[in-house]
Each structure stands twice: as C-alpha cells, then as structure tokens.
Design an enzyme around this catalytic site. Structure first.
Site, PDB file in Angstrom:
ATOM      1  N   ASN A  82      35.059  47.178  24.683  1.00 29.18           N
ATOM      2  CA  ASN A  82      34.763  46.512  23.414  1.00 29.18           C
ATOM      3  C   ASN A  82      35.436  47.231  22.244  1.00 29.18           C
ATOM      4  OD1 ASN A  82      33.249  44.890  24.979  1.00 29.18           O
ATOM      5  ND2 ASN A  82      31.263  45.658  24.314  1.00 29.18           N
ATOM      6  N   ASP A  84      34.410  46.575  19.084  1.00 27.08           N
ATOM      7  CA  ASP A  84      33.465  46.664  17.962  1.00 27.08           C
ATOM      8  C   ASP A  84      32.872  48.071  17.889  1.00 27.08           C
ATOM      9  OD1 ASP A  84      30.886  46.898  19.442  1.00 27.08           O
ATOM     10  OD2 ASP A  84      31.366  44.890  20.164  1.00 27.08           O
ATOM     11  N   HIS A 101      40.184  49.779  24.781  1.00 30.63           N
ATOM     12  CA  HIS A 101      41.018  48.743  24.153  1.00 30.63           C
ATOM     13  C   HIS A 101      41.105  48.911  22.636  1.00 30.63           C
ATOM     14  CE1 HIS A 101      40.447  45.963  27.903  1.00 30.63           C
ATOM     15  NE2 HIS A 101      41.316  46.914  28.098  1.00 30.63           N
TER      16      HIS A 101
END
Ligand code: OAD
Length: 224
Positions: A82, A84, A101
């Site tokens: 993720n 975020d 990522h």
C-alpha cells in the site's frame, strides 16, 4: 511478519485495484495511462491529477481496526504494497514498515537526483519540478515496469525467508515480484495465515485461510 495489500485499507474507504465490482481502480482507470512511465511521459498533468484525487481520498481516510491491530503487534515487521500512510497514522513506527510500492504522500525526482519530499500543496497535485535539481518531479510510487526500491526489497526477502509466521492481509496476490514473498516464507517453513474475504491464489500456499474482512478478524487474532 505481515504482508498486506489494498484490502487492508478497503474498510477505510480507499478503493482496491482489483475486484468483481466496478468500484475497483483498475476496472475504472487504465494503468497504462496512469501508472506507467510511458503514460506519465505522454501526459504528466493527467497522471498528477489522478494522484491528486487519490491523495485526497487518503487524506480524508482514517486508519481502521485492522491498521490499529497491526500497529499494536509490536514484534511484527509490516511489509506493505500500500502507498497510503494509514499504517503510520495508526501508530506503527516507520522502522517497522516496508513500503514495497512507494508512498503516495511523497513526491520524488524522476530524473534520478535522489530527492524525495512530502506532498505539500493543499490540492495534493504535487510538484512538477524537483526542488533540488530542477528536473521533473512525480509521485513517489512504483509504476508498472519499474523495479522495487532495492534496499526495501532485499530486507523484505530476507525477513520472509527467516520468519516463522507470515500473516497475509488483503492482497489478491497477483502482482509480482511482491507476491513472491509469500512463496519465500512458505518455502522457508513459515506458518502462513491468509486473511481475505475472497479466495485468492495465495490460499494454496497458506496453512490457514480466513475468508472475512480484515478489520473484523485482526483485532481478535493479534495480541493487544
Ligand atoms: P488488489 O486490489 O489486487 O487486491 C485487494 C484484495 O483485497 C482482494 O483480494 C480483495 O478480495 C481483498 N479485500 C477487499 N476488501 C477486504 C477487506 N475488508 N479485508 C481484507 N481483504 C479485503 O490489491 P493488491 O493485492 O494490494 O501496485 O494489489 C497489488 C498491487 O497492484 C498494488 O500495490 C498496486 C496494484 O497495481 C502498484 O501500484 C505498483
């Protein structure tokens, strides 16, 4: 160890990439246009605009009970796909989180000078110019066709090979090389638990699969 994906943040209101529903990002948008170097080179403003929208979703979202349960599991290394920052905002320290990522709340230099910085603009559109070298700036995420950050990947591989327990949360398990980590852990003898409301290819590698949403399962599964 924990290996997680977009399903972890689904109950915070952040859309996943793949799902039967039309709500999933890759059902609505073309990754070639919005998550590749070629797409960015063709139309940087379109790509920055899409990331501004996603940054807005992240800024409005709150960590859910699954993020909090993982933050409270102090021994665990959290390897996440993720981009975020909900896991950090749930209280897990940076040194326990490996972002395979990248990070949507940061920009970086696309021309390779090494600059990385938090997104400052209110609209979340990010910078178009690198403040260090004057080159092109872009969201600090990994796009299709790009290699993962090497130091992060090496640490994740080592940890997965050595762990005796891997908790997999909310990933379809179809994106490589990230999904390979589950195989590494299983090959290294780890007990693998997979939490996902839907069946995935990772069930075949798991010693136990719990087909339920993460925010309901994780607080009961993990130590307080
Ligand atoms: P996906 O969107 O491929 O998969 C999300 C998974 O979460 C699915 O298997 C869902 O069934 C599951 N899920 C949905 N709601 C859930 C919930 N409440 N609790 C637990 N699981 C739930 O997302 P990822 O596997 O993270 O890459 O995708 C991997 C990569 O593909 C992403 O990091 C992104 C994407 O393209 C890049 O951007 C490089």
């Amino acid at each position: 160890m924990v290996f997680c994906g977009a399903g972890l943040s689904a109950e915070s209101g952040i859309p996943t990439f793949r799902a039967a529903s039309d709500h999933a990002l890759w059902s609505r948008y073309d990754p070639e246009e919005l998550a590749s170097i070629e797409g960015f080179t063709r139309n940087p403003d379109r790509v920055r605009g899409w990331y501004a929208w996603r940054r807005g979703l992240v800024a409005e979202a709150m960590p859910n009970d699954a993020h909090h349960a993982l933050a409270g599991w102090h021994e665990a290394l959290l390897v996440t796909q993720n981009v975020d920052d909900l896991q950090e905002r749930a209280g897990a320290p940076d040194e326990r989180i490996l972002h395979l990522h990248g990070s949507i709340v940061h920009d970086r230099c696309h021309d390779g000078c090494g600059w990385v910085g938090p997104v400052e603009s209110e609209a979340g559109g990010g910078r178009s110019e690198c403040p260090r070298c004057g080159g092109v700036a872009r969201p600090a995420v990994v796009w299709f066709g790009e290699t993962l950050p090497q130091a992060v990947w090496t640490r994740a591989c080592r940890a997965c090979s050595e762990t005796d327990l891997l908790l997999v949360v909310g990933t379809s398990g179809v994106v490589q090389p990230a999904a390979m980590l589950v195989e590494m852990a299983a090959d290294g003898g780890a007990y693998v638990v997979n939490v996902n409301p839907e069946p995935t290819p990772l069930d075949a590698l798991a010693d136990a699969s719990i087909h339920a949403p993460a925010a309901g399962v994780l607080p009961a599964l993990l130590p307080d």
